[in-house]
Design an enzyme around this catalytic site. Structure first.
Site, PDB file in Angstrom:
ATOM      1  N   GLU A 216      -7.097   4.298   7.826  1.00 34.65           N
ATOM      2  CA  GLU A 216      -6.730   5.852   7.651  1.00 34.65           C
ATOM      3  C   GLU A 216      -7.832   6.441   6.812  1.00 34.65           C
ATOM      4  O   GLU A 216      -8.405   7.652   7.128  1.00 34.65           O
ATOM      5  CB  GLU A 216      -5.525   5.931   6.932  1.00 34.65           C
ATOM      6  CG  GLU A 216      -4.184   5.963   7.486  1.00 34.65           C
ATOM      7  CD  GLU A 216      -3.051   5.337   6.640  1.00 34.65           C
ATOM      8  OE1 GLU A 216      -2.808   5.550   5.620  1.00 34.65           O
ATOM      9  OE2 GLU A 216      -2.098   4.953   7.471  1.00 34.65           O
TER      10      GLU A 216
ATOM     11  N   GLU B 225      -5.237  -5.344  10.763  1.00 37.20           N
ATOM     12  CA  GLU B 225      -4.433  -4.247  10.953  1.00 37.20           C
ATOM     13  C   GLU B 225      -4.680  -3.499  12.370  1.00 37.20           C
ATOM     14  O   GLU B 225      -5.338  -2.612  12.141  1.00 37.20           O
ATOM     15  CB  GLU B 225      -4.400  -3.297   9.664  1.00 37.20           C
ATOM     16  CG  GLU B 225      -4.048  -3.946   8.340  1.00 37.20           C
ATOM     17  CD  GLU B 225      -3.532  -2.828   7.413  1.00 37.20           C
ATOM     18  OE1 GLU B 225      -2.291  -2.978   6.959  1.00 37.20           O
ATOM     19  OE2 GLU B 225      -3.959  -1.652   7.298  1.00 37.20           O
TER      20      GLU B 225
ATOM     21  N   GLY C  90       2.730  -1.207   4.297  1.00 34.59           N
ATOM     22  CA  GLY C  90       2.714   0.190   4.084  1.00 34.59           C
ATOM     23  C   GLY C  90       4.274   0.716   3.867  1.00 34.59           C
ATOM     24  O   GLY C  90       4.898   0.523   2.701  1.00 34.59           O
ATOM     25  N   GLY C  91       4.986   1.117   4.808  1.00 32.30           N
ATOM     26  CA  GLY C  91       6.156   1.833   4.406  1.00 32.30           C
ATOM     27  C   GLY C  91       7.161   1.161   3.880  1.00 32.30           C
ATOM     28  O   GLY C  91       7.805   1.492   3.052  1.00 32.30           O
TER      29      GLY C  91
ATOM     30  N   SER D  60       3.390  -2.300  10.484  1.00 30.90           N
ATOM     31  CA  SER D  60       5.084  -2.463  10.721  1.00 30.90           C
ATOM     32  C   SER D  60       5.541  -3.620  10.215  1.00 30.90           C
ATOM     33  O   SER D  60       6.628  -3.943  11.146  1.00 30.90           O
ATOM     34  CB  SER D  60       5.228  -1.697  12.135  1.00 30.90           C
ATOM     35  OG  SER D  60       4.845  -0.419  12.147  1.00 30.90           O
TER      36      SER D  60
ATOM     37  N   HIS E 200      -9.555   0.815   4.997  1.00 32.97           N
ATOM     38  CA  HIS E 200      -8.087   1.250   5.487  1.00 32.97           C
ATOM     39  C   HIS E 200      -8.324   1.918   6.771  1.00 32.97           C
ATOM     40  O   HIS E 200      -9.187   2.887   6.681  1.00 32.97           O
ATOM     41  CB  HIS E 200      -7.140   1.736   4.600  1.00 32.97           C
ATOM     42  CG  HIS E 200      -5.751   1.609   5.234  1.00 32.97           C
ATOM     43  ND1 HIS E 200      -5.458   2.646   6.145  1.00 32.97           N
ATOM     44  CD2 HIS E 200      -4.661   0.921   5.062  1.00 32.97           C
ATOM     45  CE1 HIS E 200      -4.131   2.345   6.251  1.00 32.97           C
ATOM     46  NE2 HIS E 200      -3.636   1.214   5.858  1.00 32.97           N
TER      47      HIS E 200
ATOM     48  N   ASN F 143       0.917  -1.172  -0.163  1.00 34.23           N
ATOM     49  CA  ASN F 143      -0.084   0.014   0.028  1.00 34.23           C
ATOM     50  C   ASN F 143       0.827   1.308   0.075  1.00 34.23           C
ATOM     51  O   ASN F 143       1.533   1.641   0.994  1.00 34.23           O
ATOM     52  CB  ASN F 143      -0.733  -0.027   1.273  1.00 34.23           C
ATOM     53  CG  ASN F 143      -1.833   1.098   1.624  1.00 34.23           C
ATOM     54  OD1 ASN F 143      -1.847   1.985   0.654  1.00 34.23           O
ATOM     55  ND2 ASN F 143      -2.139   1.413   2.575  1.00 34.23           N
ATOM     56  N   TRP F 144       0.769   1.874  -0.984  1.00 37.30           N
ATOM     57  CA  TRP F 144       1.900   2.995  -1.195  1.00 37.30           C
ATOM     58  C   TRP F 144       0.923   4.247  -0.561  1.00 37.30           C
ATOM     59  O   TRP F 144       2.018   5.274  -0.407  1.00 37.30           O
ATOM     60  CB  TRP F 144       2.212   3.219  -2.582  1.00 37.30           C
ATOM     61  CG  TRP F 144       3.000   2.254  -3.353  1.00 37.30           C
ATOM     62  CD1 TRP F 144       3.606   1.244  -3.154  1.00 37.30           C
ATOM     63  CD2 TRP F 144       3.487   2.574  -5.035  1.00 37.30           C
ATOM     64  NE1 TRP F 144       4.217   0.379  -3.853  1.00 37.30           N
ATOM     65  CE2 TRP F 144       4.267   1.184  -5.108  1.00 37.30           C
ATOM     66  CE3 TRP F 144       3.477   3.477  -5.606  1.00 37.30           C
ATOM     67  CZ2 TRP F 144       4.949   1.173  -6.137  1.00 37.30           C
ATOM     68  CZ3 TRP F 144       4.362   3.307  -6.968  1.00 37.30           C
ATOM     69  CH2 TRP F 144       4.868   2.206  -7.205  1.00 37.30           C
ATOM     70  N   LYS F 145      -0.014   4.288  -0.237  1.00 34.31           N
ATOM     71  CA  LYS F 145      -0.739   5.450   0.398  1.00 34.31           C
ATOM     72  C   LYS F 145      -0.505   6.632  -0.491  1.00 34.31           C
ATOM     73  O   LYS F 145      -0.296   6.490  -1.883  1.00 34.31           O
ATOM     74  CB  LYS F 145      -0.145   5.567   1.742  1.00 34.31           C
ATOM     75  CG  LYS F 145      -0.109   4.428   2.672  1.00 34.31           C
ATOM     76  CD  LYS F 145       0.011   4.741   4.043  1.00 34.31           C
ATOM     77  CE  LYS F 145       0.175   3.373   4.968  1.00 34.31           C
ATOM     78  NZ  LYS F 145      -0.051   3.623   6.253  1.00 34.31           N
TER      79      LYS F 145
ATOM     80  N   GLY G 286       2.255   2.038  10.608  1.00 33.40           N
ATOM     81  CA  GLY G 286       3.267   3.173  10.647  1.00 33.40           C
ATOM     82  C   GLY G 286       4.042   3.545  11.639  1.00 33.40           C
ATOM     83  O   GLY G 286       4.702   4.623  11.712  1.00 33.40           O
TER      84      GLY G 286
HETATM   85  C1  PEP Z   1      -0.827   0.117   6.120  1.00 33.78           C
HETATM   86  O1  PEP Z   1      -0.645   1.164   5.626  1.00 33.78           O
HETATM   87  O2  PEP Z   1      -1.548  -0.753   5.676  1.00 33.78           O
HETATM   88  C2  PEP Z   1       0.516  -0.399   6.938  1.00 33.78           C
HETATM   89  C3  PEP Z   1       0.233  -1.585   7.348  1.00 33.78           C
HETATM   90  O3  PEP Z   1       1.464   0.444   6.853  1.00 33.78           O
HETATM   91  P1  PEP Z   1       2.902   0.076   7.726  1.00 33.78           P
HETATM   92  O4  PEP Z   1       3.357  -1.241   7.235  1.00 33.78           O
HETATM   93  O5  PEP Z   1       3.692   1.359   7.367  1.00 33.78           O
HETATM   94  O6  PEP Z   1       2.676   0.039   9.000  1.00 33.78           O
END
Ligand code: PEP
Length: 256
Positions: A102, A172, A238-239, A217, A100, A9-11, A178
């Site tokens: 967010e 999640e 994500g990251g 994470s 998600h 997920n590049w957000k 994040g």
């Molecule tokens: C996400 O945005 O779905 C996520 C899991 O982010 P991260 O891996 O950065 O925690």
């Protein structure tokens, strides 16, 4: 047997030049993974779906294209700023992330809104990756299962039982997204098992087929342990999906 999945997920990250750089660094290493039996999905911002999709298409469907959100209204219409399931299909998307945290917290997406999006995504033949998970205060109050149960109930009401295996769930924990904090493998397994057991109340066979990803994470350093848990079928990343670390995470998913 459930095929592992890793979705990036590049957000709201990327620009044309940066996307090209990332794909040029990432794709050769992903393709070089021996006997990769992992479904890999890349989810860039919607404005870059088409350009990223063009690069992925050159790889013969080896890596899938996913969106991060979709409009709950199908077809065409007066919905300024929205993107429909048909548009996602038109630019080559096969997957879409829904609900998600967010979107739930920053854009006030309710369980019902997520359920509406799930209906149109399934009807359009997209594979939805539906996110559920509790906030830190909810975990500390011992409400994790109640929160996940509430979110899941809306999801299950929107998904015909014969389509359950076409959907992917992502657990999640919001406190792990994040933040650098990760659920322990045992914490993740506990909730994943809870989710699968809840689905089994609808259809036991389908519950065995539904893939449940962990997100929060995930890094190369912790992926292997998390993915080794019996009900963890891969990750939503994500990251680390914005770096070549993504390849090591995909490799970890393929090792189980
Ligand atoms: C996400 O945005 O779905 C996520 C899991 O982010 P991260 O891996 O950065 O925690």
């Amino acid at each position: 047997m459930r095929q592992a999945m890793v979705a990036g997920n590049w957000k709201m990250h990327g620009l044309h030049a940066r996307n090209e750089e990332l794909l040029a660094a990432l794709l050769p290493s992903l393709q070089a993974l021996p006997d990769r039996d992992v479904e890999v999905v890349v989810c860039p911002p919607s404005i870059y779906l088409e350009s990223v999709g063009r690069v992925l298409a050159a790889l013969d469907g080896d890596i899938h294209l996913g969106a991060q959100n979709v409009c709950s209204q199908a077809g065409q219409g007066a919905y300024t700023g929205e993107v429909s399931v048909e548009m996602l299909r038109d630019v080559g998307c096969t997957h879409v992330i829904l609900g998600h945290s967010e979107r739930r917290t920053l854009f006030a997406e309710t369980d019902e809104a997520v359920a509406d999006k799930l209906r149109v995504a399934l009807a359009a033949g997209l594979t939805p990756i539906v996110c559920v998970g509790e906030q830190l205060a909810e975990r500390e109050a011992g409400e994790t299962e109640a929160v996940v149960e509430r979110q899941l109930t809306a999801v299950l009401a929107a998904c015909p039982s014969d389509q359950l295996a076409n959907m992917v769930l992502a657990y999640e924990p919001v406190w792990a997204i994040g933040t650098g904090l990760t659920a322990t493998p045992d914490q993740a397994q506990e909730v994943h098992q809870f989710i699968r057991t809840r689905i089994a109340r609808v259809d036991a066979t389908m519950a065995g087929l539904v893939r449940i990803l962990y997100g929060g994470s995930v890094k190369a350093a912790n992926a292997k342990e998390l993915f080794a848990m019996p009900d963890v079928d891969g990750g939503l990343i994500g990251g680390a999906s914005l770096t070549t670390e993504f390849t090591a995470i995909v490799a970890a998913a393929g090792a189980h």
